[in-house]
Motif scaffolding. Sequence first.
Motif, PDB file in Angstrom:
ATOM      1  N   VAL A  98       6.940  -4.383 -10.791  1.00 52.37           N
ATOM      2  CA  VAL A  98       8.056  -4.986 -10.068  1.00 52.37           C
ATOM      3  C   VAL A  98       8.695  -6.132 -10.825  1.00 52.37           C
ATOM      4  N   LYS A  99       8.145  -6.506 -11.949  1.00 51.12           N
ATOM      5  CA  LYS A  99       8.652  -7.637 -12.719  1.00 51.12           C
ATOM      6  C   LYS A  99      10.107  -7.406 -13.115  1.00 51.12           C
ATOM      7  N   GLY A 100      10.930  -8.411 -12.866  1.00 51.30           N
ATOM      8  CA  GLY A 100      12.342  -8.314 -13.167  1.00 51.30           C
ATOM      9  C   GLY A 100      13.178  -7.755 -12.040  1.00 51.30           C
ATOM     10  N   ARG A 101      12.538  -7.199 -11.014  1.00 52.55           N
ATOM     11  CA  ARG A 101      13.259  -6.631  -9.878  1.00 52.55           C
ATOM     12  C   ARG A 101      12.990  -7.371  -8.572  1.00 52.55           C
ATOM     13  N   PHE A 102      11.768  -7.872  -8.398  1.00 50.04           N
ATOM     14  CA  PHE A 102      11.388  -8.578  -7.173  1.00 50.04           C
ATOM     15  C   PHE A 102      11.270 -10.067  -7.453  1.00 50.04           C
ATOM     16  N   THR A 103      11.534 -10.872  -6.421  1.00 52.61           N
ATOM     17  CA  THR A 103      11.412 -12.317  -6.530  1.00 52.61           C
ATOM     18  C   THR A 103      10.681 -12.864  -5.314  1.00 52.61           C
ATOM     19  N   ILE A 104       9.606 -13.614  -5.550  1.00 56.82           N
ATOM     20  CA  ILE A 104       8.862 -14.250  -4.476  1.00 56.82           C
ATOM     21  C   ILE A 104       9.287 -15.713  -4.381  1.00 56.82           C
ATOM     22  N   SER A 105       9.397 -16.218  -3.164  1.00 60.35           N
ATOM     23  CA  SER A 105       9.798 -17.599  -2.959  1.00 60.35           C
ATOM     24  C   SER A 105       9.278 -18.097  -1.623  1.00 60.35           C
ATOM     25  N   ARG A 106       9.335 -19.407  -1.432  1.00 60.39           N
ATOM     26  CA  ARG A 106       8.882 -20.019  -0.181  1.00 60.39           C
ATOM     27  C   ARG A 106       9.887 -21.030   0.320  1.00 60.39           C
ATOM     28  N   ASP A 107       9.957 -21.167   1.630  1.00 57.86           N
ATOM     29  CA  ASP A 107      10.690 -22.233   2.290  1.00 57.86           C
ATOM     30  C   ASP A 107       9.646 -23.069   3.020  1.00 57.86           C
ATOM     31  N   ASN A 108       9.273 -24.187   2.431  1.00 59.88           N
ATOM     32  CA  ASN A 108       8.196 -25.003   2.988  1.00 59.88           C
ATOM     33  C   ASN A 108       8.526 -25.541   4.383  1.00 59.88           C
ATOM     34  N   ALA A 109       9.774 -25.915   4.599  1.00 62.64           N
ATOM     35  CA  ALA A 109      10.176 -26.467   5.884  1.00 62.64           C
ATOM     36  C   ALA A 109      10.020 -25.462   7.014  1.00 62.64           C
ATOM     37  N   LYS A 110      10.184 -24.183   6.708  1.00 62.54           N
ATOM     38  CA  LYS A 110      10.095 -23.131   7.717  1.00 62.54           C
ATOM     39  C   LYS A 110       8.763 -22.387   7.689  1.00 62.54           C
ATOM     40  N   ASN A 111       7.858 -22.791   6.804  1.00 58.24           N
ATOM     41  CA  ASN A 111       6.575 -22.097   6.642  1.00 58.24           C
ATOM     42  C   ASN A 111       6.775 -20.594   6.478  1.00 58.24           C
ATOM     43  N   THR A 112       7.706 -20.242   5.612  1.00 63.23           N
ATOM     44  CA  THR A 112       8.087 -18.846   5.447  1.00 63.23           C
ATOM     45  C   THR A 112       8.002 -18.433   3.983  1.00 63.23           C
ATOM     46  N   LEU A 113       7.432 -17.266   3.756  1.00 66.98           N
ATOM     47  CA  LEU A 113       7.350 -16.647   2.447  1.00 66.98           C
ATOM     48  C   LEU A 113       8.349 -15.496   2.392  1.00 66.98           C
ATOM     49  N   TYR A 114       9.012 -15.347   1.253  1.00 65.15           N
ATOM     50  CA  TYR A 114      10.011 -14.300   1.088  1.00 65.15           C
ATOM     51  C   TYR A 114       9.681 -13.420  -0.106  1.00 65.15           C
ATOM     52  N   LEU A 165      15.680  -1.121  -5.982  1.00 61.79           N
ATOM     53  CA  LEU A 165      14.559  -0.384  -5.419  1.00 61.79           C
ATOM     54  C   LEU A 165      14.508   1.052  -5.914  1.00 61.79           C
ATOM     55  N   LYS A 166      13.295   1.522  -6.090  1.00 63.96           N
ATOM     56  CA  LYS A 166      13.030   2.883  -6.531  1.00 63.96           C
ATOM     57  C   LYS A 166      12.226   3.610  -5.466  1.00 63.96           C
ATOM     58  N   PRO A 167      12.293   4.938  -5.427  1.00 67.41           N
ATOM     59  CA  PRO A 167      11.483   5.673  -4.448  1.00 67.41           C
ATOM     60  C   PRO A 167       9.996   5.341  -4.539  1.00 67.41           C
ATOM     61  N   GLU A 168       9.498   5.040  -5.724  1.00 61.90           N
ATOM     62  CA  GLU A 168       8.090   4.704  -5.886  1.00 61.90           C
ATOM     63  C   GLU A 168       7.721   3.332  -5.320  1.00 61.90           C
ATOM     64  N   THR A 173      10.937   1.898   2.935  1.00 61.52           N
ATOM     65  CA  THR A 173      11.122   3.280   2.527  1.00 61.52           C
ATOM     66  C   THR A 173      12.380   3.379   1.678  1.00 61.52           C
ATOM     67  N   VAL A 174      12.239   3.951   0.496  1.00 54.10           N
ATOM     68  CA  VAL A 174      13.349   4.079  -0.442  1.00 54.10           C
ATOM     69  C   VAL A 174      13.604   5.558  -0.675  1.00 54.10           C
ATOM     70  N   SER A 175      14.794   6.005  -0.340  1.00 54.19           N
ATOM     71  CA  SER A 175      15.160   7.398  -0.517  1.00 54.19           C
ATOM     72  C   SER A 175      15.843   7.595  -1.861  1.00 54.19           C
ATOM     73  N   GLN A 195       0.849  -1.172   0.000  1.00 60.34           N
ATOM     74  CA  GLN A 195       0.000   0.000   0.000  1.00 60.34           C
ATOM     75  C   GLN A 195       0.894   1.235   0.000  1.00 60.34           C
ATOM     76  N   LEU A 196       0.915   1.921  -1.141  1.00 56.85           N
ATOM     77  CA  LEU A 196       1.692   3.134  -1.263  1.00 56.85           C
ATOM     78  C   LEU A 196       1.008   4.262  -0.505  1.00 56.85           C
ATOM     79  N   PRO A 197       1.756   5.263  -0.054  1.00 52.93           N
ATOM     80  CA  PRO A 197       1.152   6.372   0.694  1.00 52.93           C
ATOM     81  C   PRO A 197       0.017   7.017  -0.086  1.00 52.93           C
ATOM     82  N   GLY A 198      -1.147   7.082   0.534  1.00 54.38           N
ATOM     83  CA  GLY A 198      -2.298   7.712  -0.078  1.00 54.38           C
ATOM     84  C   GLY A 198      -2.956   6.918  -1.192  1.00 54.38           C
ATOM     85  N   LYS A 199      -2.527   5.673  -1.406  1.00 53.36           N
ATOM     86  CA  LYS A 199      -3.047   4.861  -2.501  1.00 53.36           C
ATOM     87  C   LYS A 199      -3.731   3.602  -1.977  1.00 53.36           C
TER      88      LYS A 199
END
Length: 119
Positions: free
Chosen positions: A64-80, A86-89, A116-118, A39-43
Motif C-alpha cells: 500500500v506504500k504510496g497509495r494509502f496515508t495514515i493520520s491522526r486527529d488528536n483533538a478528536k481521538n480519531t485515526l484515519y 484502489l485496486k481489486p486486491e 470492496t473494490v470492483s 483481512q483479505l477474503p480467505g487470507k
Amino acid sequence: QVQLVESGGGLVQAGGSLRLSCVASGSTFGIVAWSWYRQLPGKLRELVATIATVDGTPNYADAVKGRFTISRDNAKNTLYLQLNSLKPEDTAVYYCFVREVRVRLFDFWGQGTQVTVSS
C-alpha cells in the motif's frame, strides 16, 4: 477501557478512493501506537499501516506504500486511513487496532469496516 469504532468503508471502482475513520472512546492517554490491519477474503489478517503516538512516524506495508496515508486527529481521538488508487486486491475488512501501556499492555480492536473494490 478503550473502545474503537471504524467507519468509511464501501464499494468503489478500481482507481477510486475511500477515507476510513476510527474513533477511540474512553481514556486514550496510554496508547502508544495506532494501526490499521486488513483481512483479505480467505487470507490471514495483515498489517497495513501504523503510526506512533510519541512522534507520529508512519509506516506502511509494501503493498500500500504510496497509495494509502495514515493520520491522526488528536483533538478528536480519531485515526484515519486515506485509501487512494484502489485496486481489486485491496478488497478486505479493515480493522483499527491500538496498543495501550499502563501497568501492563492492553490491545484493542475495532469491529472492522468492509472495503470492496470492483474491477
